[in-house]
Design a protein around this motif. Structure first.
Motif, PDB file in Angstrom:
ATOM      1  N   TYR A   1      -1.328  -0.143  -5.705  1.00  0.00           N
ATOM      2  CA  TYR A   1      -1.302  -1.230  -4.716  1.00  0.00           C
ATOM      3  C   TYR A   1      -0.834  -2.530  -5.360  1.00  0.00           C
TER       4      TYR A   1
ATOM      5  N   ASP B   1      -1.916  -2.747   5.288  1.00  0.00           N
ATOM      6  CA  ASP B   1      -2.361  -3.151   3.952  1.00  0.00           C
ATOM      7  C   ASP B   1      -3.781  -3.712   3.963  1.00  0.00           C
TER       8      ASP B   1
ATOM      9  N   ALA C   1       0.817  -1.206   0.000  1.00  0.00           N
ATOM     10  CA  ALA C   1       0.000   0.000   0.000  1.00  0.00           C
ATOM     11  C   ALA C   1       0.855   1.262   0.000  1.00  0.00           C
TER      12      ALA C   1
ATOM     13  N   ARG D   1      -6.573  -2.063   1.683  1.00  0.00           N
ATOM     14  CA  ARG D   1      -7.219  -2.929   0.679  1.00  0.00           C
ATOM     15  C   ARG D   1      -8.742  -2.948   0.869  1.00  0.00           C
TER      16      ARG D   1
END
Length: 238
Positions: free
Chosen positions: A144, A108, A46, A112
């Motif tokens: 990403y 992350d 990320a 996400r």
């Protein structure tokens, strides 16, 4: 050089010791932390950054506040997401989207989830130099999903308290472990998102069941009342 590397290596070994988890924050209430998620150094897809979990050894080495919590940004990719969004080596990421971070993978997972919901705007709470700074960042699914080669992170910008030679040697020695954590990260993130979907499906099923029950009760009451009233009134009139 060897002495500086040994000192740096000793620090990172301490960082591999996971601290007891202090409970599930509301951000991850739907999906408890994955038991297999690693608590060592991890490349954040990320942020294009190398993150370390924070414990007493890390706090002492990097002169962090004693109450510091979250993850330490050990290095960032020049021109990468963190670099462009103003997140620097030495920063402590304490929160993402208003929710506490306990280990690198949490960053992350939170990002996400936001991306899956169709949002690219992210908010981070960053501790830097004794102050807490709010960082608003834009992270896209495209960035990403960019592949990061472990071989390139030895040249990333690192914290000023760490010599470049010791950092580069550390990355070289630990490259296999860092690569392993990178490979397992995507699996961990996807498993958490799958659990989210399962939880949403269960909630939807419960709502449907509740709706069906209410519908059945309504039908029974209407039929019973209609039949009883009609029968009683007819008998009395006759």
């Amino acid at each position: 050089m060897k002495n500086s590397y040994r000192a740096f290596r000793a620090l990172i070994v301490v960082a591999h010791i996971a601290s007891p988890f202090a409970g599930v924050h509301s951000a991850f209430a739907a999906t408890p932390p994955a038991a297999h998620a690693k608590s060592g150094p991890m490349i954040s897809k990320a942020l294009d950054a190398l993150l370390l979990p924070i414990n007493k050894g890390v706090i002492k080495k990097f002169k962090l506040d004693k109450g510091a919590h979250g993850v330490l940004v050990l290095s960032v990719k020049p021109g990468g997401v963190a670099d462009k969004q103003g997140i620097k080596p030495g920063d402590v990421l304490a929160e993402v989207q208003g929710h506490k971070v306990h280990k690198p993978i949490d960053v992350d997972v939170a990002v996400r989830r936001q991306l899956k919901a169709g949002h690219s705007d992210m908010s981070f709470s960053v501790a830097r130099g004794g102050a807490v700074i709010a960082v608003a960042a834009i992270i896209t699914l495209e960035s990403y999903n960019d592949t990061i080669a472990v071989s390139e992170i030895s040249s990333w910008e690192t914290d000023t308290t760490v010599s470049s030679s010791s950092y580069e040697e550390y990355v070289s020695v630990e490259s296999t472990e860092i690569e392993t954590s990178e490979e397992s990260e995507e699996t961990t993130v996807e498993e958490d998102l799958t659990q989210d979907e399962s939880a949403d499906a269960d909630s939807s099923d419960d709502a449907d069941d509740s709706s069906d029950d209410n519908s059945d009760d309504s039908g029974d009451d209407s039929s019973d009342d209609s039949g009883d009233d009609g029968s009683d009134d007819s008998g009395d009139d006759g």
